[in-house]
Enzyme design. Sequence first.
Site, PDB file in Angstrom:
ATOM      1  CG  HIS A  60      -2.667  -8.140   5.913  1.00  0.00           C
ATOM      2  ND1 HIS A  60      -3.554  -8.364   7.210  1.00  0.00           N
ATOM      3  CD2 HIS A  60      -1.867  -7.492   5.991  1.00  0.00           C
ATOM      4  CE1 HIS A  60      -2.483  -7.558   7.974  1.00  0.00           C
ATOM      5  NE2 HIS A  60      -1.596  -7.055   7.281  1.00  0.00           N
ATOM      6  CG  ASP A  73      -1.615  -2.827   5.501  1.00  0.00           C
ATOM      7  OD1 ASP A  73      -2.345  -1.969   5.177  1.00  0.00           O
ATOM      8  OD2 ASP A  73      -1.121  -2.548   6.674  1.00  0.00           O
TER       9      ASP A  73
END
Length: 299
Positions: free
Chosen positions: A254, A107
Site C-alpha cells: 500500500h 493499493d
Amino acid sequence: MTVQMLQILTIYLLLLHYVIANIAYSVSTPFPQWLTDITGLKKWPGLDPPFIPNIKLDNIPENSRYNHERCRTRWGYSPPKNCSFDCDGCCSKTDIYTCSTFTQTFDDGPSIYTNQLLDNFKGKANFFTIGLNIATYPDIFKRMVNEGHFIGTHTWSHKHLPSLSNRQIAAQLQWSIWIMNATAGVIPKYFRPPYGGLDNRVRAVAARLNLTPIVWNFDTFDWKLSKNQITEEDILKNVREWKKKYTEGIILEHDTAEKNVKVALQINDIIGSNQMKVDTCLPAHSQLSTIKLPLDKQY
C-alpha cells in the site's frame, strides 16, 4: 531555549507540515460536462455512488452475495462453484495473479505519501487507485500517469464487492473509471477487488465494463504497521524468504502511509528494479478453467 519550548516548536512544525501537505492537494478534480450529460449529476458522489444504467446487467444472478468478515472467519464460506479468491484462493483462467519476476503492487492511493514512493522507486511501479482519492489528489494521480507507471482501478470507495448488489458493484467500477478519465484521460482495463473480494459474479459484472481482475499471491500485510501488529523487519524477513524459495510473484502493498512507503522502498532494494508491469503478466492458466493458490502463500 527550554526543552518545553523545543517540544512545542516541534509539534507546531509537524502540524504546519501536515496542513501544508493537505492544502497542496485539496483541489478536487472538476466534474466534467460530458459526465453531467451521462449521469445528470454535477458533482462527484460520496461513498455510495449511484448506478448509471449505461450497461446491461441482465443474466447475472445475485444469489452468491457474501460478507467479507464471515468469509475471513469461516474459510470456504462461499460455494466452490463461485470461485472466490478471498474465501478459497480461487482464480479463474482470466485472472492475473502472478508475474514471472517478483513485482510490487500498491493499493489504495493516491495519497500524500505516494510522491515519496514515486521519488525513490527504482523502475516502474504498479498502482491500483481509489476513485475518491483520485478526486482528492488529482495532481499526484496525473504524475503517476505521466511517469508511465501501471494504473488499474481499486473501485470508487473500497467496498467489498461480493457483498454488494450487481448494480452497486457496477457503480463502484463505473465511477472509478470516470474519475480516472476525467483527471488524466485514462481508461483502465484492469481492476483489483478490495480485500481480494472476487468471485464469478463480480467477474461477470466487471467484464461488462471490460475490466480484467489482477490479484496477488504474496501479501506483506503492511497495513498492520500502523496498528503495531507487525514490524518492518517482519515484512523484510518474509520478502527475503520468498525470494529464496520462489522466483515469481505479485506482492501486495500500500502507498497510504509513511511506514508503508518506507518498507516498500526497502523491498524494492531487495528484489530489484527488474519488475514487470502487471498487465504484461499472463492470466492464471491458459488451459484449466480455475486454479487454487496455496493458502500459505496468499495470506
